[in-house]
Design an enzyme around this catalytic site. Structure first.
Site, PDB file in Angstrom:
ATOM      1  N   TYR A   1      32.931  40.015  18.351  1.00 52.43           N
ATOM      2  CA  TYR A   1      33.602  38.846  17.787  1.00 52.43           C
ATOM      3  C   TYR A   1      33.380  38.828  16.281  1.00 52.43           C
ATOM      4  O   TYR A   1      32.247  39.012  15.819  1.00 52.43           O
ATOM      5  CB  TYR A   1      33.048  37.570  18.417  1.00 52.43           C
ATOM      6  CG  TYR A   1      33.643  36.291  17.878  1.00 52.43           C
ATOM      7  CD1 TYR A   1      34.993  35.992  18.070  1.00 52.43           C
ATOM      8  CD2 TYR A   1      32.853  35.361  17.190  1.00 52.43           C
ATOM      9  CE1 TYR A   1      35.541  34.809  17.583  1.00 52.43           C
ATOM     10  CE2 TYR A   1      33.396  34.177  16.712  1.00 52.43           C
ATOM     11  CZ  TYR A   1      34.741  33.898  16.905  1.00 52.43           C
ATOM     12  OH  TYR A   1      35.266  32.728  16.424  1.00 52.43           O
TER      13      TYR A   1
ATOM     14  N   ASP B   1      29.375  43.684  10.573  1.00 55.72           N
ATOM     15  CA  ASP B   1      29.412  42.231  10.700  1.00 55.72           C
ATOM     16  C   ASP B   1      28.027  41.781  11.146  1.00 55.72           C
ATOM     17  O   ASP B   1      27.695  41.835  12.334  1.00 55.72           O
ATOM     18  CB  ASP B   1      30.494  41.814  11.703  1.00 55.72           C
ATOM     19  CG  ASP B   1      30.569  40.298  11.863  1.00 55.72           C
ATOM     20  OD1 ASP B   1      29.668  39.604  11.353  1.00 55.72           O
ATOM     21  OD2 ASP B   1      31.524  39.818  12.500  1.00 55.72           O
TER      22      ASP B   1
ATOM     23  N   LYS C   1      25.715  32.329   9.373  1.00 55.40           N
ATOM     24  CA  LYS C   1      24.639  31.743  10.182  1.00 55.40           C
ATOM     25  C   LYS C   1      23.336  31.577   9.384  1.00 55.40           C
ATOM     26  O   LYS C   1      23.261  30.682   8.557  1.00 55.40           O
ATOM     27  CB  LYS C   1      24.489  32.535  11.483  1.00 55.40           C
ATOM     28  CG  LYS C   1      25.823  32.458  12.276  1.00 55.40           C
ATOM     29  CD  LYS C   1      25.795  32.897  13.702  1.00 55.40           C
ATOM     30  CE  LYS C   1      27.079  32.457  14.386  1.00 55.40           C
ATOM     31  NZ  LYS C   1      27.960  33.519  14.843  1.00 55.40           N
TER      32      LYS C   1
HETATM   33  C1  PLP Z   1      29.534  33.565  14.542  1.00 53.34           C
HETATM   34  C2  PLP Z   1      30.105  34.860  14.180  1.00 53.34           C
HETATM   35  C3  PLP Z   1      31.229  34.971  13.331  1.00 53.34           C
HETATM   36  C4  PLP Z   1      32.014  33.790  12.886  1.00 53.34           C
HETATM   37  O1  PLP Z   1      31.293  32.911  12.082  1.00 53.34           O
HETATM   38  P1  PLP Z   1      31.784  31.379  11.956  1.00 53.34           P
HETATM   39  O2  PLP Z   1      30.866  30.808  10.928  1.00 53.34           O
HETATM   40  O3  PLP Z   1      31.625  30.791  13.320  1.00 53.34           O
HETATM   41  O4  PLP Z   1      33.198  31.411  11.532  1.00 53.34           O
HETATM   42  C5  PLP Z   1      31.629  36.227  12.932  1.00 53.34           C
HETATM   43  N1  PLP Z   1      30.973  37.328  13.349  1.00 53.34           N
HETATM   44  C6  PLP Z   1      29.917  37.279  14.172  1.00 53.34           C
HETATM   45  C7  PLP Z   1      29.233  38.530  14.578  1.00 53.34           C
HETATM   46  C8  PLP Z   1      29.465  36.040  14.628  1.00 53.34           C
HETATM   47  O5  PLP Z   1      28.431  35.992  15.477  1.00 53.34           O
END
Ligand code: PLP
Length: 432
Positions: free
Chosen positions: A148, A243, A271
């Protein structure tokens, strides 16, 4: 253990929310869609604890889906936000704090030489993809099933927990035109990646992945997979994008790339980097980042980017992680939790896999190793849902999907791990 089954106020509050907000939540992951029932509505959070509006207290293993590595309301972060608040909440003009946070990120994350601050992980990945395309002049992006990267249209294909949970691998509203440049491959499949590059030798702009996956449950990359990613992207002139929104500052201060000694071109962060406030970032090699507007031509902007409250929280969090590193403690507590969960599952005769990297882990209900989405999706999700409610009834707040990782914070002490294992043992005993 004490049963906390009275959630009537939360039920009523959720009914009220549903009338004014789709599904009664402001992020799909919160709706308990995969486990049935309604979410608990939160009144207060402190340290490792969450309290709902019915007054039930839960040991929190979600930590706002990752940011709260120091637990809720860590004193130094709280003081930093309070101090920033005295000067104003948003200026739409530069501050020294933004540079300070960028310097801290660069100091922590080995491959990052320049940083742009944004407000969410989604915004950071979409800007990164635009940058990769702008720099290479190519269109195609390779992503991996079950990974994701936020709800960026072009990446909302086989996007892990949220999409899997709702059974919509491709969201309505994402056009064929948008998703046709996204090539989806299986995580850890080296041959598949090689074939993809052989098939599209000069049109792949970037390969993006979660270097420790959390969004199909916790899944780790093999060393061969990591090596092939760097080798193939370099060979074919594509950019390698990590990511690290979830695993950055989590599995190690320098993220998965420092743990695995990997060298991506671009890194996406979120995060933890915002210390619980809306802040995210992307960064990487200087020659690439200098293509970002206004140094270069790839458009990027944001009214609230580098917000002073958020940068204060981010700086205080990264300084705490750097100056009193909790990573050994996190490893110890997480190992205890993982070992306890595994021995309970074994004792109760339940087929399981336990994947863990540091304080990220998932107990999968399957007898096959989970190495990617093909293996993750074979889990017994009904069994997971039952386990989840067994934990909730015993005051343990667990990720509400089989395809999410749990997070241990530095505030989860021995006693809380013991309480959790006791609850988990009882909940697992009820399955079967
Ligand atoms: C949470 C997450 C996102 C998206 O971040 P948001 O602040 O919720 O838009 C993107 N990549 C990874 C791996 C994530 O865990």
């Amino acid at each position: 253990m004490k049963h906390t089954t009275n959630r009537e106020r939360s039920r009523v509050a959720h009914e009220r929310a549903k009338r004014v907000t789709p599904g009664g939540v402001n992020s799909a992951a919160r709706a308990f869609g995969a486990v049935g029932g309604h979410p608990i509505v939160i009144a207060h959070a402190e340290g490792p604890w969450l309290t709902d509006i019915d007054g039930n207290r839960y040991i929190d293993y979600i930590g706002s889906w990752g940011p709260m590595i120091l637990g809720h309301q860590p004193p130094s972060v709280k003081r930093a936000i309070q101090a920033a608040l005295e000067h104003g909440t948003s200026y739409g003009a530069p501050t020294e704090a933004e540079t300070r946070l960028a310097e801290l990120i660069i100091e922590a994350v080995p491959s990052v030489e320049m940083v742009r601050l944004v407000s969410s992980g989604t915004e950071a990945t979409l800007s990164t993809i635009r940058l990769a395309r702008g720099v290479t002049g190519r269109d195609k992006i390779v992503k991996f099933a079950g990974n994701y990267h936020g709800h960026v249209d072009s990446l909302l294909v086989s996007a892990g927990s949220a999409a899997a949970t709702l059974s919509v691998p491709n969201s309505p509203g994402v056009t064929t035109g948008t998703s046709q440049d996204t090539l989806v491959r299986e995580y850890n499949d080296v041959a598949g990646l090689e074939a993809t590059f052989a098939q599209h030798p000069s049109s792949i702009a970037a390969v993006i992945l979660e270097p420790v996956c959390g969004n199909m449950g916790c899944v780790t990359p093999t060393p061969e997979f990591l090596q092939s990613l760097r080798r193939l992207t370099s060979q074919y002139g594509a950019l390698l994008v990590f990511d690290e929104v979830m695993c950055g500052f989590r599995v190690a201060f320098g993220g998965a790339q420092s743990l695995f000694q990997a060298d991506p071109d671009l890194t996406v962060m979120g995060k933890i980097v915002g210390g619980g406030l809306p802040l995210a970032a992307f960064g990487g090699k200087r020659w690439i980042m200098e293509h970002v507007l206004p140094a270069g031509k790839v458009f990027q902007a944001g009214t609230l980017s580098g917000n002073p409250l958020a940068t204060a929280a981010g700086i205080a969090t990264l300084e705490a992680l750097r100056d009193q590193p909790p990573y050994e403690l996190l490893e110890r507590q997480s190992a205890r939790l993982a070992e306890g969960l595994a021995s309970s599952a074994q004792r109760h005769g339940l087929p399981f896999q336990l994947n863990r990297v540091g304080s990220m882990m998932t107990l999968f209900f399957t007898d096959q190793p989970v190495t990617g989405w093909e293996t993750a999706k074979r889990c017994n999700t009904q069994r997971f849902a039952q386990f989840f409610w067994g934990l909730m009834d015993r005051g343990v707040y667990w990720p509400c999907s089989q395809f999410e990782a749990l997070f241990v914070s530095s505030q989860h002490d021995d006693q809380l791990i013991d309480l959790t294992l006791e609850a988990a043992d009882e909940a697992l005993a009820e399955l079967g």
